[in-house]
Design a protein around this motif. Structure first.
Motif, mmCIF file in Angstrom:
data_model
loop_
_atom_site.group_PDB
_atom_site.id
_atom_site.type_symbol
_atom_site.label_atom_id
_atom_site.label_comp_id
_atom_site.label_asym_id
_atom_site.label_seq_id
_atom_site.Cartn_x
_atom_site.Cartn_y
_atom_site.Cartn_z
ATOM 1 N N MET C 1 0.851 -1.206 0.000
ATOM 2 C CA MET C 1 0.000 0.000 0.000
ATOM 3 C C MET C 1 0.872 1.235 0.000
ATOM 4 O O MET C 1 1.904 1.274 0.659
ATOM 5 C CB MET C 1 -0.860 0.043 1.265
ATOM 6 N N GLN C 2 0.387 2.254 -0.679
ATOM 7 C CA GLN C 2 1.175 3.479 -0.822
ATOM 8 C C GLN C 2 0.263 4.689 -0.648
ATOM 9 O O GLN C 2 -0.940 4.593 -0.817
ATOM 10 C CB GLN C 2 1.812 3.534 -2.222
ATOM 11 N N LYS C 6 -2.490 4.139 2.238
ATOM 12 C CA LYS C 6 -1.664 3.615 3.333
ATOM 13 C C LYS C 6 -1.864 4.464 4.589
ATOM 14 O O LYS C 6 -2.048 3.923 5.688
ATOM 15 C CB LYS C 6 -0.194 3.623 2.897
ATOM 16 N N SER C 52 -11.620 -4.738 4.285
ATOM 17 C CA SER C 52 -12.183 -4.562 2.941
ATOM 18 C C SER C 52 -11.448 -3.462 2.172
ATOM 19 O O SER C 52 -11.288 -3.557 0.950
ATOM 20 C CB SER C 52 -13.698 -4.323 3.006
ATOM 21 N N ILE C 54 -8.173 -2.812 2.511
ATOM 22 C CA ILE C 54 -6.903 -3.429 2.070
ATOM 23 C C ILE C 54 -7.165 -4.388 0.908
ATOM 24 O O ILE C 54 -6.420 -4.406 -0.078
ATOM 25 C CB ILE C 54 -6.215 -4.172 3.243
ATOM 26 N N LEU C 55 -8.240 -5.172 1.003
ATOM 27 C CA LEU C 55 -8.526 -6.139 -0.059
ATOM 28 C C LEU C 55 -8.839 -5.421 -1.377
ATOM 29 O O LEU C 55 -8.317 -5.811 -2.441
ATOM 30 C CB LEU C 55 -9.707 -7.034 0.346
ATOM 31 N N GLU C 56 -9.630 -4.361 -1.306
ATOM 32 C CA GLU C 56 -9.956 -3.632 -2.532
ATOM 33 C C GLU C 56 -8.686 -3.035 -3.149
ATOM 34 O O GLU C 56 -8.464 -3.123 -4.361
ATOM 35 C CB GLU C 56 -10.986 -2.533 -2.231
ATOM 36 N N ASN C 57 -7.848 -2.452 -2.279
ATOM 37 C CA ASN C 57 -6.593 -1.874 -2.776
ATOM 38 C C ASN C 57 -5.702 -2.970 -3.392
ATOM 39 O O ASN C 57 -5.072 -2.766 -4.431
ATOM 40 C CB ASN C 57 -5.871 -1.201 -1.604
ATOM 41 N N HIS C 58 -5.680 -4.118 -2.747
ATOM 42 C CA HIS C 58 -4.869 -5.247 -3.220
ATOM 43 C C HIS C 58 -5.320 -5.692 -4.621
ATOM 44 O O HIS C 58 -4.483 -5.947 -5.504
ATOM 45 C CB HIS C 58 -5.018 -6.383 -2.215
ATOM 46 N N LEU C 59 -6.644 -5.774 -4.804
ATOM 47 C CA LEU C 59 -7.186 -6.101 -6.136
ATOM 48 C C LEU C 59 -6.723 -5.089 -7.182
ATOM 49 O O LEU C 59 -6.313 -5.460 -8.291
ATOM 50 C CB LEU C 59 -8.721 -6.050 -6.111
ATOM 51 N N GLU C 60 -6.805 -3.821 -6.806
ATOM 52 C CA GLU C 60 -6.526 -2.726 -7.740
ATOM 53 C C GLU C 60 -5.037 -2.592 -8.068
ATOM 54 O O GLU C 60 -4.680 -1.939 -9.058
ATOM 55 C CB GLU C 60 -6.987 -1.388 -7.119
ATOM 56 N N CYS C 62 -1.776 -5.007 -6.642
ATOM 57 C CA CYS C 62 -0.979 -6.238 -6.801
ATOM 58 C C CYS C 62 -1.652 -7.254 -7.714
ATOM 59 O O CYS C 62 -0.997 -7.843 -8.581
ATOM 60 C CB CYS C 62 -0.736 -6.906 -5.452
ATOM 61 N N LEU C 63 -2.964 -7.499 -7.500
ATOM 62 C CA LEU C 63 -3.600 -8.553 -8.292
ATOM 63 C C LEU C 63 -3.767 -8.124 -9.744
ATOM 64 O O LEU C 63 -3.581 -8.925 -10.657
ATOM 65 C CB LEU C 63 -4.934 -8.987 -7.668
#
Lengths: 88, 88, 88, 88
Positions: C1-2, C6, C52, C54-60, C62-63
């Protein structure tokens, strides 16, 4: 359950059965899984609503009556069963 | 969904429909609410299991294929919809 | 996260740590359990919100990047892990 | 809460605070989001366990005592509040 609450619960259950059969037909007809999942989630949400209606009615009727009869051990045992099965 | 996964899902859905109709009959017959709640919770648990089977299959088939076709934006949009509706 | 996401996540986590310490003090000071439970539930809700985000950011981030690199198997494996742990 | 249950709850809360601070450090140190999410989910699970310990103890002590004093309306109101906030 009695009276209008019973009618309301039965009506909601019938609707949920119809909705769930529609999900079954969607799977049979090879509908897109994401759409099936959204409909199935809607059925689950409606059943959780029905569960909370029944639980609230149960508190207001049977459990209140049991408490008035001094049956607190039975009430506590039942509430612990609800906790165990995550009924909310 | 195709083949044995589709058959398994349909079989589980039919069982859940039958189970939910039994809950309806319990309410009609004025069965004890705590027993109704436990049966309704069992139906909800079975639907959540079906949802996770469909979601896992969807990941393994449609979403994998979409990723291979380079449609990552569609995949991300769909996963965000699942998050929004708490599909898990 | 940035960047701002973050900072927002860290701020929410610090608030949740403070809130959870307040729950600890409530238990130490023998506060009424129902009040403790409501505060603890509020902490859980705030952590689910953080999850949620962190998960949304992760999708956007890293994934999406992993999908673009053609690492669909890694993405699928990770999404299945999230399903297993009911991360939503 | 009193005695060993209080000590156990406080010990679990302290552990959860430490675990949550570790999650905060993971976000600060830019750890991989999927690992952060798994740790955060573990904290949430531990708080839900603490909540169920407190609720069970509350049933066994305060609510049983309130029922014995004939305060069923207060007990019912509190149980409805728990339902509303999905405390389980």
């Amino acid at each position: 359950m009695q009276g209008p609450k019973k009618e309301d619960t039965l009506r909601r259950l019938k609707t949920a059965v119809g909705h769930l059969k529609a999900v079954e037909r969607m799977v049979e007809a090879d509908k897109y899984c994401a759409d099936v999942l959204l409909q199935l989630q809607a059925v689950i949400a409606s059943l959780e609503k029905i569960s909370s209606i029944i639980l609230e009615n149960h508190l207001e009727t049977c459990l209140r009556a049991a408490m008035r009869r001094g049956e607190e051990e039975e009430v506590i045992a039942e509430l612990k069963t609800f906790m165990k099965y995550k009924i909310k």
